[in-house]
Design a protein around this motif. Structure first.
Motif, mmCIF file in Angstrom:
data_model
loop_
_atom_site.group_PDB
_atom_site.id
_atom_site.type_symbol
_atom_site.label_atom_id
_atom_site.label_comp_id
_atom_site.label_asym_id
_atom_site.label_seq_id
_atom_site.Cartn_x
_atom_site.Cartn_y
_atom_site.Cartn_z
ATOM 1 N N UNK A 69 1.095 -1.307 -0.039
ATOM 2 C CA UNK A 69 -0.007 -0.160 0.159
ATOM 3 C C UNK A 69 0.939 1.134 0.025
ATOM 4 N N UNK A 70 0.561 2.126 -1.191
ATOM 5 C CA UNK A 70 1.507 3.184 -1.064
ATOM 6 C C UNK A 70 0.445 4.341 -0.904
ATOM 7 N N UNK A 71 0.784 5.238 0.149
ATOM 8 C CA UNK A 71 0.207 6.390 0.234
ATOM 9 C C UNK A 71 0.983 7.509 -0.191
ATOM 10 N N UNK A 72 0.210 8.412 -0.942
ATOM 11 C CA UNK A 72 0.850 9.784 -1.657
ATOM 12 C C UNK A 72 0.119 10.772 -1.461
ATOM 13 N N UNK A 73 0.737 11.914 -1.456
ATOM 14 C CA UNK A 73 0.224 13.369 -1.129
ATOM 15 C C UNK A 73 -0.167 13.955 -2.275
ATOM 16 N N UNK A 74 0.224 13.433 -3.671
ATOM 17 C CA UNK A 74 -0.202 13.910 -4.983
ATOM 18 C C UNK A 74 0.623 15.460 -5.342
ATOM 19 N N UNK A 75 1.697 15.667 -4.370
ATOM 20 C CA UNK A 75 2.664 16.668 -4.660
ATOM 21 C C UNK A 75 3.722 16.327 -5.941
ATOM 22 N N UNK A 76 4.570 16.952 -6.234
ATOM 23 C CA UNK A 76 5.661 16.478 -7.090
ATOM 24 C C UNK A 76 6.486 15.539 -6.696
ATOM 25 N N UNK A 77 6.546 15.452 -5.157
ATOM 26 C CA UNK A 77 7.511 14.701 -4.501
ATOM 27 C C UNK A 77 6.872 13.271 -4.512
ATOM 28 N N UNK A 78 5.610 12.859 -4.831
ATOM 29 C CA UNK A 78 4.921 11.686 -5.078
ATOM 30 C C UNK A 78 5.708 10.998 -6.042
ATOM 31 N N UNK A 137 -4.567 8.051 -1.576
ATOM 32 C CA UNK A 137 -4.459 9.505 -1.031
ATOM 33 C C UNK A 137 -5.617 9.768 -0.116
ATOM 34 N N UNK A 138 -5.305 10.540 0.855
ATOM 35 C CA UNK A 138 -6.459 10.789 1.838
ATOM 36 C C UNK A 138 -6.491 12.202 1.826
ATOM 37 N N UNK A 139 -7.646 12.814 1.473
ATOM 38 C CA UNK A 139 -8.102 14.055 1.454
ATOM 39 C C UNK A 139 -8.425 14.520 2.877
ATOM 40 N N UNK A 140 -7.733 15.482 3.532
ATOM 41 C CA UNK A 140 -8.073 15.859 4.899
ATOM 42 C C UNK A 140 -9.228 16.895 4.870
ATOM 43 N N UNK A 141 -10.402 16.443 5.603
ATOM 44 C CA UNK A 141 -11.292 17.652 5.589
ATOM 45 C C UNK A 141 -10.908 18.751 6.098
ATOM 46 N N UNK A 186 -6.815 1.605 -6.658
ATOM 47 C CA UNK A 186 -6.803 2.962 -6.140
ATOM 48 C C UNK A 186 -7.908 3.271 -5.197
ATOM 49 N N UNK A 187 -7.316 4.050 -4.150
ATOM 50 C CA UNK A 187 -8.424 4.525 -3.177
ATOM 51 C C UNK A 187 -8.140 5.931 -2.518
ATOM 52 N N UNK A 188 -9.211 6.519 -2.503
ATOM 53 C CA UNK A 188 -9.262 7.891 -2.204
ATOM 54 C C UNK A 188 -10.154 8.067 -1.071
ATOM 55 N N UNK A 189 -9.857 8.350 0.111
ATOM 56 C CA UNK A 189 -10.388 8.471 1.323
ATOM 57 C C UNK A 189 -10.308 9.848 2.053
ATOM 58 N N UNK A 241 3.656 -0.858 3.737
ATOM 59 C CA UNK A 241 3.103 0.353 3.531
ATOM 60 C C UNK A 241 4.290 1.301 3.383
ATOM 61 N N UNK A 242 4.181 1.990 2.129
ATOM 62 C CA UNK A 242 5.209 2.945 1.595
ATOM 63 C C UNK A 242 4.776 4.238 1.724
ATOM 64 N N UNK A 243 5.436 5.247 2.380
ATOM 65 C CA UNK A 243 5.023 6.536 2.374
ATOM 66 C C UNK A 243 6.268 7.688 2.358
ATOM 67 N N UNK A 244 5.979 8.840 1.861
ATOM 68 C CA UNK A 244 7.142 9.755 1.640
ATOM 69 C C UNK A 244 7.308 10.273 3.222
ATOM 70 N N UNK A 245 8.552 10.725 3.507
ATOM 71 C CA UNK A 245 8.936 11.450 4.564
ATOM 72 C C UNK A 245 10.087 12.332 4.223
ATOM 73 N N UNK A 246 9.613 13.610 4.846
ATOM 74 C CA UNK A 246 10.459 14.879 4.736
ATOM 75 C C UNK A 246 11.694 14.723 5.807
ATOM 76 N N UNK A 247 11.750 13.895 6.517
ATOM 77 C CA UNK A 247 12.943 13.720 7.617
ATOM 78 C C UNK A 247 12.902 14.827 8.694
#
Length: 148
Positions: free
Chosen positions: A8-17, A39-43, A85-88, A108-114
């Motif tokens: 499961x790869x969670x992405x933020x849809x930015x260029x860093x994705x 991708x999770x859309x935060x309310x 593909x999942x949009x939550x 689970x694979x996610x991006x991290x800014x460290x």
């Protein structure tokens, strides 16, 4: 190294994705794993805590539509079927954990800014995912320039 069957790869849809997806596609190919995108859309109500007396429903709908379009483009580029593909909507770390459990993800694979110091203490999605996951988590370093 374990043989991951569902990633499961969670992405933020930015260029860093792109960097996160590149790593995820490589891991999936290496292990012969099924790759799912999330991708999770935060309310907006979570972001502003109800402090602003405005109706965000139209803006929220636009954010949802934009996310659907972007996620579909990533999936098409990687030839990932729509069923994977999942949009939550909600808190990203909680939604990632919930979907991971329901799919039976092994990784689970996610991006991290460290982030370090105070930024780390204040929390990040990658940190939240790591500390609540029932499976392995790979945090792909993003947003840093590589040294030549």
């Amino acid at each position: 190294m374990p043989n991951y069957r569902l990633i499961l790869t969670a992405i933020d849809l930015s260029e860093e994705a792109d960097g996160v997806l590149e790593r995820a596609a490589g891991m999936a190919a290496q292990h012969g794993a099924e790759l799912h995108l999330l991708h999770v859309v935060e309310p907006l109500s979570l972001a502003y805590g109800g402090d602003i007396p405005m109706d965000f429903s139209e803006v929220q709908l636009q954010l949802q539509k934009q996310a659907e379009t972007a996620l579909a483009k990533y999936a098409e580029r990687l030839t990932i079927p729509p069923a994977q593909c999942h949009l939550l909507s909600g808190r990203p770390d909680a939604q990632i954990h919930e979907l991971s459990k329901s799919l039976g993800a092994n990784l689970i694979i996610v991006g991290s800014h460290g982030r370090k110091g105070l930024a780390l203490l204040l929390g990040s999605t990658a940190n939240g995912v790591l500390h609540g996951a029932d499976c392995d988590v790979l945090a792909v370093r993003v947003g840093q320039h590589k040294k030549p």
